[in-house]
Write an enzyme that holds these catalytic residues in place. Structure first.
Site, PDB file in Angstrom:
ATOM      1  N   LEU A  17       0.810  -1.218   0.000  1.00  0.00           N
ATOM      2  CA  LEU A  17       0.000   0.000   0.000  1.00  0.00           C
ATOM      3  C   LEU A  17       0.841   1.265   0.000  1.00  0.00           C
ATOM      4  CD1 LEU A  17      -2.783  -1.002   2.576  1.00  0.00           C
ATOM      5  CD2 LEU A  17      -2.971  -0.928   0.079  1.00  0.00           C
ATOM      6  N   ASP A  19       4.973   3.209   1.372  1.00  0.00           N
ATOM      7  CA  ASP A  19       6.286   3.128   2.007  1.00  0.00           C
ATOM      8  C   ASP A  19       6.581   4.465   2.656  1.00  0.00           C
ATOM      9  OD1 ASP A  19       8.714   2.245   2.834  1.00  0.00           O
ATOM     10  OD2 ASP A  19       9.659   2.231   0.862  1.00  0.00           O
ATOM     11  N   THR A  21       9.073   6.649   6.003  1.00  0.00           N
ATOM     12  CA  THR A  21      10.403   6.779   6.589  1.00  0.00           C
ATOM     13  C   THR A  21      10.719   5.617   7.516  1.00  0.00           C
ATOM     14  OG1 THR A  21      10.145   9.180   6.502  1.00  0.00           O
ATOM     15  CG2 THR A  21      11.907   8.328   7.890  1.00  0.00           C
ATOM     16  N   GLY A  23       8.781   2.634   7.843  1.00  0.00           N
ATOM     17  CA  GLY A  23       8.367   1.299   7.444  1.00  0.00           C
ATOM     18  C   GLY A  23       7.468   1.314   6.230  1.00  0.00           C
ATOM     19  N   GLU A  24       7.138   0.106   5.748  1.00  0.00           N
ATOM     20  CA  GLU A  24       6.226  -0.030   4.620  1.00  0.00           C
ATOM     21  C   GLU A  24       4.929  -0.669   5.089  1.00  0.00           C
ATOM     22  OE1 GLU A  24       7.742  -2.541   1.585  1.00  0.00           O
ATOM     23  OE2 GLU A  24       8.146  -4.243   2.897  1.00  0.00           O
ATOM     24  N   LYS A  40       1.940  -2.896   9.013  1.00  0.00           N
ATOM     25  CA  LYS A  40       3.083  -1.986   8.905  1.00  0.00           C
ATOM     26  C   LYS A  40       4.346  -2.728   9.343  1.00  0.00           C
ATOM     27  CE  LYS A  40       4.634   2.600  10.464  1.00  0.00           C
ATOM     28  NZ  LYS A  40       4.253   3.776  11.273  1.00  0.00           N
ATOM     29  N   ASP A 132       1.619  15.244  13.925  1.00  0.00           N
ATOM     30  CA  ASP A 132       1.769  15.074  12.466  1.00  0.00           C
ATOM     31  C   ASP A 132       0.400  14.964  11.799  1.00  0.00           C
ATOM     32  OD1 ASP A 132       3.133  14.921  10.087  1.00  0.00           O
ATOM     33  OD2 ASP A 132       3.497  12.770  10.210  1.00  0.00           O
TER      34      ASP A 132
END
Length: 489
Positions: A17, A19, A21, A23-24, A40, A132
């Site tokens: 889905l 990627d 900083t 993790g993917e 994740k 964030d």
């Protein structure tokens, strides 16, 4: 939360889905139930459970169980790799906005903001703030259900400053962070939500700054210069980093966000007050008149899609919206931001909205006449607005490139017609304190910190030296202020 369970025994990975900083993220299906989940995979290795459980994201999500906060189902550690298993959501708010071919009705925006505020209120009450907040971190199942996600930067409110100053995506960054405050708190989440609220109305970022200083200038150009009596701490922060507020008269927000109600405008402007102490908190915001309407607000009862259901994409959502609006327009009882003729059903255009258009009279300052946003010339797949924006050149006059060690600058003497090419060699590391402060204040690195090598002069004449009074270490650049010369005096 277990390390004994193997990931492959419980989940079947289907596709990637995204990627980031840290993790993917992969889409997966739980083998025994068929439920879709988002997994994740952290890039950093964790050699013990104690190390894994100390992560901010784990600490915060373990304590936060709310309908408008993404649910962490389990944590799996396998071969020193950490996996977070989250509930699956169809898309994020950014994807929902970029696929639109018309503005959202205010009732839809109201419900989205209401749900985000519910999640923030619960989060702040339990001692955390997000740090964030942005459209990409608000997950959606259509417009009916939204949840706050990605707590990788979350902080405990009671934790002691100083905090790291580089948080939140620039376009949604509060002014106190841009001015390098290290004692900020939950009001930065409220500022970000005010920016997101404006973006939901106009379908493009309100303050799309290209650098931290440009971000401040864009905020000032719309909100006007803050009053020193209103926010003395802001002027102290600005003075500490050698920044001076420009004296600018505020642009009427009605010209920028021209489809919003008076009640919505009041809430949005209060969330974007310069002084963080004067911004309403999430609970106070929920009591504004904007939410005192005769309609149901909040998350629906069923939050997880059925295991075998087909994902309703944003494009499908737009088509459904169009059908509903056409039917309501035919009954003459539809009130919203779209104006659809019952004789000619609205045509859904597969287009990409340029959400990064400049804020000017031709884009935002025009009065809304409730028309669809209009088609593009092609139906071919196009890159996202963010990809287009980030791919553009960010050239700033006088800036030394970070990717090259040498830059050539050509200057022409207007009296003799001679052309001089000067090569500058600059290091990526080891900037002087003057250069660093200059970059903070003006957004580019002055050239006086570079070493000049190999000047070549063409078309030399006998009277060249007489007419050219520049020293070898100075450059002529018509129309520019020689900041370097001023700075070294």
């Amino acid at each position: 939360m277990s390390s004994a369970v193997k990931l492959a025994d419980r989940y079947l990975m289907t596709k990637r889905l995204g990627d980031g900083t840290f993790g993917e993220v992969m889409l997966a299906k739980k083998i025994d139930t068929g439920d879709r989940v988002a997994i994740k995979r952290m890039k950093k290795k964790f050699y013990s459970w104690e190390e894994a459980m100390s992560l901010r994201e784990v600490k915060s999500l373990k304590k936060l169980n709310h309908p408008n906060i993404i649910k962490l189902r389990e944590v799996i550690r396998e071969n020193d790799i950490l996996y977070f298993v989250f509930e699956f959501m169809q898309e994020n708010l950014y994807e929902l906005m970029k696929d639109r071919d018309r503005y959202f009705p205010e009732s839809v925006i109201r419900n989205i903001i209401y749900q985000v505020l519910q999640g923030l209120a619960f989060m702040h009450k339990n001692g955390f703030f997000h740090r964030d907040m942005k459209p990409e971190n608000i997950m959606c199942n259509g417009t009916e259900l939204v949840k706050i996600a990605d707590f990788g930067l979350a902080r405990e409110i009671r934790s002691k400053p100083p905090y790291t100053d580089y948080v939140s995506t620039r376009w949604y960054r509060a002014p106190e962070i841009l001015l390098r405050s290290t004692s900020y708190n939950s009001p930065i989440d409220m500022w970000a939500l005010g920016c997101i609220m404006a973006e939901l109305y106009i379908l493009r970022p309100l303050f799309p700054g290209t650098s931290e200083m440009d971000q401040l200038f864009k905020i000032i150009s719309i909100l006007g210069t803050p009053n020193k009596d209103e926010w003395p701490e802001g002027y102290q922060l600005a003075s500490a980093m050698n920044f001076r507020f420009q004296q600018v008269v505020a642009t009427p927000m009605e010209q920028v966000v021209n489809t919003i109600s008076k009640e919505g405008m009041k809430l949005m402007m209060d969330m974007m007050l310069w002084n963080p102490e004067k911004r309403p908190n999430a609970n106070q915001s929920l009591r504004y008149k904007y939410f005192q309407v005769a309609e149901k607000l909040g998350a629906p009862v069923v939050s997880q899609p059925a295991p075998g259901s087909i994902r309703k994409t944003s494009a499908a959502s737009v088509k459904s919206d169009t059908k509903a609006m056409t039917a309501k327009a035919a009954k003459k009882d539809y009130i919203g931001s779209e104006n659809v003729s019952p004789q000619q059903p609205a045509k859904v255009i597969d287009r990409h909205i340029n959400r990064n258009l400049p804020l000017n009279k031709e884009t935002l300052f025009e009065k809304s006449d409730n028309k669809p946003l209009g088609p593009t010339k092609s139906n071919e797949a196009k890159p996202t607005a963010k990809e287009i924006y980030l791919s553009k050149s960010k050239y700033v006059p006088g800036q030394v490139s970070k990717d090259t060690h040498q830059n050539q600058i050509m200057t022409t003497n207007g009296l003799t017609g001679t052309t001089k090419t000067t090569t500058f060699s600059a290091k990526k590391e080891g900037r002087t304190a003057v250069q660093t402060r200059f970059e903070y204040a003006y957004g580019y690195i002055p050239s006086f910190g570079a070493r000049q090598t190999g000047p070549t002069v063409s078309n030399q004449t006998n009277n060249h030296s007489a007419n050219n009074s520049h020293s070898p270490n100075k450059m002529s650049n018509t129309g520019r202020v020689d900041w370097a010369a001023k700075y070294v005096k």
